[in-house]
Design a protein around this motif. Structure first.
Motif, mmCIF file in Angstrom:
data_model
loop_
_atom_site.group_PDB
_atom_site.id
_atom_site.type_symbol
_atom_site.label_atom_id
_atom_site.label_comp_id
_atom_site.label_asym_id
_atom_site.label_seq_id
_atom_site.Cartn_x
_atom_site.Cartn_y
_atom_site.Cartn_z
ATOM 1 N N THR A 280 -23.929 -34.011 -18.001
ATOM 2 C CA THR A 280 -23.359 -33.017 -16.922
ATOM 3 C C THR A 280 -23.515 -31.540 -17.410
ATOM 4 N N LEU A 281 -24.017 -30.527 -16.533
ATOM 5 C CA LEU A 281 -24.243 -29.324 -17.041
ATOM 6 C C LEU A 281 -22.850 -28.642 -16.909
ATOM 7 N N TYR A 282 -21.698 -29.268 -16.167
ATOM 8 C CA TYR A 282 -20.318 -28.834 -15.934
ATOM 9 C C TYR A 282 -19.484 -29.352 -17.001
ATOM 10 N N ARG A 283 -18.563 -28.284 -17.465
ATOM 11 C CA ARG A 283 -17.164 -28.678 -18.226
ATOM 12 C C ARG A 283 -16.099 -28.947 -17.088
ATOM 13 N N LEU A 284 -15.607 -30.130 -17.324
ATOM 14 C CA LEU A 284 -14.845 -30.572 -16.391
ATOM 15 C C LEU A 284 -13.480 -30.898 -16.949
ATOM 16 N N THR A 285 -13.364 -31.054 -18.102
ATOM 17 C CA THR A 285 -12.095 -31.353 -19.103
ATOM 18 C C THR A 285 -11.978 -30.464 -20.265
ATOM 19 N N PRO A 286 -10.615 -30.276 -20.577
ATOM 20 C CA PRO A 286 -10.733 -29.266 -21.781
ATOM 21 C C PRO A 286 -11.412 -29.635 -23.050
ATOM 22 N N GLU A 287 -11.676 -31.230 -23.192
ATOM 23 C CA GLU A 287 -12.106 -31.537 -24.379
ATOM 24 C C GLU A 287 -13.666 -31.348 -24.128
ATOM 25 N N ASP A 288 -14.216 -31.025 -22.880
ATOM 26 C CA ASP A 288 -15.744 -30.866 -23.065
ATOM 27 C C ASP A 288 -16.011 -29.606 -23.683
ATOM 28 N N HIS A 289 -15.186 -28.866 -24.069
ATOM 29 C CA HIS A 289 -15.597 -27.453 -24.879
ATOM 30 C C HIS A 289 -15.910 -28.072 -26.341
ATOM 31 N N TYR A 290 -15.526 -29.300 -26.629
ATOM 32 C CA TYR A 290 -15.813 -29.874 -28.129
ATOM 33 C C TYR A 290 -17.151 -30.749 -28.087
ATOM 34 N N ASP A 291 -17.910 -30.757 -26.958
ATOM 35 C CA ASP A 291 -18.820 -31.930 -26.900
ATOM 36 C C ASP A 291 -20.083 -31.460 -27.284
ATOM 37 N N GLN A 292 -20.803 -31.951 -28.295
ATOM 38 C CA GLN A 292 -21.969 -31.750 -28.559
ATOM 39 C C GLN A 292 -22.609 -32.729 -28.827
ATOM 40 N N GLN A 293 -23.775 -33.033 -27.876
ATOM 41 C CA GLN A 293 -24.549 -34.393 -27.946
ATOM 42 C C GLN A 293 -26.071 -33.826 -28.002
ATOM 43 N N PRO A 294 -26.801 -34.857 -28.502
ATOM 44 C CA PRO A 294 -26.411 -36.289 -28.893
ATOM 45 C C PRO A 294 -25.921 -36.437 -30.294
ATOM 46 N N LEU A 295 -25.105 -37.457 -30.410
ATOM 47 C CA LEU A 295 -24.202 -37.648 -31.347
ATOM 48 C C LEU A 295 -25.084 -38.887 -32.355
ATOM 49 N N SER A 296 -24.967 -38.525 -33.623
ATOM 50 C CA SER A 296 -25.298 -39.314 -34.618
ATOM 51 C C SER A 296 -24.553 -40.494 -34.983
ATOM 52 N N LEU A 297 -24.894 -41.680 -35.261
ATOM 53 C CA LEU A 297 -24.275 -42.861 -35.335
ATOM 54 C C LEU A 297 -24.824 -43.495 -36.716
ATOM 55 N N SER A 298 -23.942 -44.690 -37.237
ATOM 56 C CA SER A 298 -24.450 -45.320 -38.368
ATOM 57 C C SER A 298 -25.316 -44.583 -39.243
ATOM 58 N N GLY A 299 -24.684 -43.669 -39.820
ATOM 59 C CA GLY A 299 -25.271 -42.952 -40.816
ATOM 60 C C GLY A 299 -26.805 -42.264 -40.466
ATOM 61 N N ALA B 202 -12.970 -25.259 -1.620
ATOM 62 C CA ALA B 202 -12.233 -25.746 -2.870
ATOM 63 C C ALA B 202 -12.610 -24.943 -3.873
ATOM 64 N N ARG B 203 -13.990 -24.808 -4.152
ATOM 65 C CA ARG B 203 -14.519 -23.677 -5.286
ATOM 66 C C ARG B 203 -14.359 -22.468 -5.058
ATOM 67 N N ARG B 204 -14.515 -22.066 -3.904
ATOM 68 C CA ARG B 204 -13.920 -20.505 -3.562
ATOM 69 C C ARG B 204 -12.525 -20.340 -4.085
ATOM 70 N N LYS B 205 -11.694 -21.341 -3.781
ATOM 71 C CA LYS B 205 -10.201 -21.202 -4.480
ATOM 72 C C LYS B 205 -9.863 -21.475 -5.927
ATOM 73 N N GLY B 206 -11.027 -21.503 -6.725
ATOM 74 C CA GLY B 206 -10.838 -22.063 -8.151
ATOM 75 C C GLY B 206 -10.615 -23.195 -8.149
ATOM 76 N N VAL B 207 -10.634 -24.356 -7.351
ATOM 77 C CA VAL B 207 -10.508 -25.841 -7.529
ATOM 78 C C VAL B 207 -11.772 -26.329 -8.022
ATOM 79 N N ARG B 208 -11.488 -26.973 -9.077
ATOM 80 C CA ARG B 208 -12.645 -27.687 -9.862
ATOM 81 C C ARG B 208 -12.583 -29.264 -9.677
ATOM 82 N N VAL B 209 -11.491 -29.700 -9.272
ATOM 83 C CA VAL B 209 -11.342 -31.271 -9.498
ATOM 84 C C VAL B 209 -10.475 -31.676 -7.885
#
Length: 603
Positions: free
Chosen positions: A3-22, A322-329
Motif C-alpha cells: 500500500t502507498l498509504y500509511r494507515l497505522t503508527p507502525e507503518d512509519h517503520y515499515d521498510q520492505q522488502p525484508l530479508s530473511l534466513s540470512g 470523511a477524508r475532508r474531515k481528516g478521518v483516515r479509518v
C-alpha cells in the motif's frame, strides 16, 4: 503490491522488502496484524520492545520461527504476502481467510510476476490482454469459486484463505484456512456464547482503532455498524470524536410519509448517534454522485465489475467526506450478518441439515402459534422436499420467487458453450435451492462469493480512507461458526446481534434496528432510474464486444426501470426482498456490461 498509504503508527517503520534466513529469502507484506500482542507473546517478545516494529517485521520473525504454513493461521487481520526463497527458487503467495487484501499473479514459461491488481500484470509488455468470457459469465451469475481463475486470460488470483507455491516447473495450490473444518460446539449455552462474542468483538474493534488520523464509521439504522460504533466509543478517549456518516436520499420529503423510514434511514441513525456524546453525525446524500461515474471509476480501479454498484455510490460519497474531515479509518459492519448478527435466513440451512426438516418445522410451528410467523410461511418451509423445478414453479405462481442472478440475461450460446445452466443449479443465489448449501455454511460460502479484496483496495485508492470491518475479524468469524445455529434465532431472530446492540447502544432502539436491518438502501431504485440513459447506452455499446449478454431492447429496459421506480413507493418488509433482487439484477448486469465495454475500448 504494498500500500502507498500509511494507515497505522507502525507503518512509519515499515521498510520492505525484508530479508530473511540470512539473506536467502525476501518478504513483501500488504496488510495489518490485529493480534500483535498475541503474536509477540508467542514469539517471547514484549510490546514495549516492539514499539518501533512494523507489522511486517513481526511477520518476518514469525516466519523465521514457525515457517509460512504454521504462521498463517496465527495471523488475525487482512493481508496478502509474497515470500521468495532464493535457495529453492520458490515463490510463495498467500491471502487472509476472508480475502480482504487482493493478490494476482501470472506464471509463464520465462517469468513469474505478482501484483495487487490485474493492471499491474497487464503493464508488462509480454502479457496478453484477453478476456476470459466463461469467467465473466460466471461472475455475472455470482458463482462462488475457490480456484485461481480470473476474468483475464493468463492472470490468476490467490483465493481467500489459500497458499500458492510457484516455481518455473510447478504450481501448488492449497487451502490453509480451516473454516470448513470447524464443528458446532454444543457445550456452551446462549449466555456463554454471548459473552464470548462480546469479548471477540471488543478485541476486533480495539485492534482496528490503531490508526493515523481521525476515526469514524459508516452508520446505518441496523444493528451491525451501530454496535461497532458503540463498542468503539467505549475504547476511545472521551475527548476523541467519532465521525458517523449515514447515507440517505437528498430529498426524502418526496417519499410517501408512511414509507419514509424504509426509504430514508437517517432519522433512526440519528436517534442511535444521539446516544453518544462523542459522536459527530452527518448525513451524506447517496445520490450526490452519478451512478455512471461511480461505476466507471471503480470498474477501472479494480479491473473487475463492481459487485455493489448502488452501495458504492454512498460508500464513495462517505469516504470522500470523511477524508475532508481528516478521518483516515472508517469502521463498518459489512459482514456483521455473517458473524454475531447472523439471522434466521443465513443459519436456517445449517440447522435444517443438522436436525432435519421435521424438527425445523416443529420449531417454526411454535412461531406460528406465538404470532411470529404466518402459516403460509410455515407451509412454504415444506417445499424444500419438492423437486427443484416444481418448487420454483410454485413460488413463481405464488409471486414469491426470488431470482438473485438471472441466467436468462446471458447469451444462449454462452450458456450452452460453458454449461452455465449447471452452474445455476449448483448456485442460484437461493439458500434453499442451491446445491452448494448442502456442502458449506452460507457464511463460509460468502468468502468465496464476495472476495472483497480488490473492492476494498479500490475504495482506499479512490477515497484515501481505509474501510475496516471488525465484524470480519477472524476471531469473531471462527467463534460464530462454532455456535449452534438455533441460538441465533431463539428466543428471537438475530438474537446475539439484538443482545449486543442493546448492551452497547440502546435496548429501546433494538426493535427498530432489527426491523430496518438490511433495508437501508430501499431507495436504490431511484438511484438506478436516475442513470437510465447511461444504462441503456451501455447495453447498446455492448453489441460490439464479446456477446456475453442476450440483446436487451431499450424499450424493455426503460419499462423495467419505470416499474421499479413506481414499485418503491409501496415497499415494506414483506416484499422488499423481491424488489431488491430486481434492482440488483439490473444494476449488476449494468456493472458487468460496463466492465466488458471498458475492456473492449482499451483493446
Amino acid at each position: 503490491m504494498r500500500t502507498l498509504y500509511r494507515l497505522t503508527p507502525e507503518d512509519h517503520y515499515d521498510q520492505q522488502p525484508l530479508s530473511l534466513s540470512g539473506g536467502a529469502a525476501r518478504l513483501l507484506f500488504d496488510g495489518r496484524i490485529d493480534n500483535r500482542e498475541d503474536m509477540l507473546a508467542a514469539l517471547g517478545r514484549s510490546g514495549e520492545e516492539a514499539r518501533g516494529w512494523a507489522d511486517s517485521t513481526i511477520l518476518a520473525m514469525a516466519i523465521e520461527e514457525w515457517g509460512i504454513a504454521d504462521t498463517l493461521p496465527r495471523i488475525c487481520g487482512p493481508f496478502a504476502l509474497v515470500h521468495w526463497d532464493l535457495s529453492r527458487s520458490v515463490l510463495t503467495l498467500a491471502r487472509d481467510e476472508a480475502g480482504y487484501r487482493p493478490l494476482f499473479f501470472t506464471r509463464r514459461p520465462d517469468f513469474i510476476a505478482v501484483s495487487s491488481m490485474p493492471k499491474g500484470l497487464h503493464a508488462l509488455p509480454d502479457m496478453v490482454r484477453e478476456m476470459n468470457v466463461a469467467a465473466v459469465a460466471e461472475r455475472f451469475l455470482q458463482y462462488p469459486r475457490s480456484d485461481t481463475t480470473t476474468l483475464f486470460e493468463q492472470v490468476q488470483r490467490v483465493p481467500p484463505g489459500h497458499l500458492i507455491e510457484l516455481s518455473f516447473s510447478a504450481q501448488n495450490v492449497r487451502r490453509w484456512r480451516d473454516l470448513e473444518d470447524l464443528t458446532v460446539d454444543r457445550s456452551r449455552d446462549f449466555g456463554e456464547n454471548l459473552e464470548a462474542l462480546d469479548t471477540a468483538m471488543n478485541q476486533a474493534v480495539a485492534a482496528q482503532l490503531r490508526r493515523i488520523g481521525g476515526i469514524g464509521g459508516q452508520l446505518s439504522s441496523g444493528i451491525d455498524s451501530a454496535t461497532v460504533m458503540g463498542i468503539a466509543t467505549r475504547h476511545l478517549p472521551s475527548t476523541t470524536p467519532f465521525h458517523a456518516f449515514t447515507a440517505a436520499p437528498r430529498d426524502p420529503s418526496s417519499f410517501p410519509a408512511e414509507r419514509r423510514d424504509w426509504l430514508d434511514e437517517s432519522r433512526r441513525a440519528k436517534a442511535i448517534a444521539d446516544h453518544f456524546s462523542s459522536v459527530r453525525h452527518q448525513v451524506i446524500p447517496n445520490d450526490g454522485t452519478s451512478l455512471a461515474q461511480v461505476v466507471a471509476r471503480y470498474t477501472h480501479a479494480q479491473d473487475a465489475p463492481l459487485q455493489l454498484p448502488l452501495h458504492t455510490c454512498w460508500f464513495d460519497a462517505i469516504g470522500r467526506e470523511a477524508r475532508r474531515k481528516g478521518v483516515r479509518v472508517l469502521l463498518t459492519g459489512l459482514s456483521g450478518n455473517l458473524g454475531f448478527s447472523a439471522g434466521y435466513g443465513l443459519v436456517e440451512p445449517g440447522y435444517r441439515r443438522d436436525v432435519g426438516l421435521i424438527a425445523l418445522q416443529s420449531l417454526r410451528a411454535r412461531w406460528v402459534i406465538r404470532g411470529k410467523l404466518s402459516w403460509k410461511a410455515w407451509l412454504r418451509g415444506w417445499m424444500v422436499i419438492l423437486p427443484r423445478p416444481v418448487h420454483k414453479s410454485l413460488l413463481k405462481a405464488a409471486g414469491r420467487w426470488r431470482q438473485m442472478n438471472e441466467i436468462d440475461r446471458l447469451n444462449p450460446d454462452i450458456i450452452r458453450q460453458y454449461n452455465l445452466d449447471e452452474r445455476q443449479v449448483e448456485w442460484s443465489g437461493d439458500f434453499d435451492l442451491s446445491k452448494k448449501i448442502e456442502e458449506s455454511d452460507p457464511r463460509i460460502l460468502a468468502c468465496d462469493l464476495l472476495d472483497m479484496g480488490s473492492y476494498l483496495k479500490a475504495l482506499l485508492a479512490e477515497t484515501g480512507v481505509d474501510f475496516r470491518d471488525p465484524c470480519g475479524d477472524s476471531r469473531v468469524r471462527r467463534l460464530a461458526l462454532t455456535i449452534p445455529h438455533e441460538q441465533y434465532f431463539t428466543p428471537d431472530d438475530r438474537a446475539f446481534g439484538r443482545a449486543l446492540f442493546s448492551r452497547y447502544v440502546s435496548p429501546d432502539l433494538a426493535h427498530e434496528a432489527i426491523a430496518l436491518s438490511g433495508r437501508q438502501n430501499a431507495d436504490m431504485a431511484a438511484t438506478l432510474a436516475a442513470a437510465e440513459q447511461d444504462i441503456m447506452e451501455t447495453f447498446e455499446r455492448g453489441a460490439s464486444g464479446p456477446a456475453v449478454f442476450a440483446p436487451l431492447s431499450p424499450a424493455l429496459l426503460a419499462t423495467q426501470l419505470q416499474a421499479l421506480k413506481v414499485e418503491i413507493e409501496a415497499q415494506n418488509g414483506v416484499d422488499f426482498g423481491r424488489h431488491g433482487d430486481k434492482v440488483r439484477n439490473i444494476a449488476w448486469s449494468y456493472a458487468v456490461q460496463t466492465f466488458i465495454n471498458g475492456f473492449n475500448q482499451r483493446n
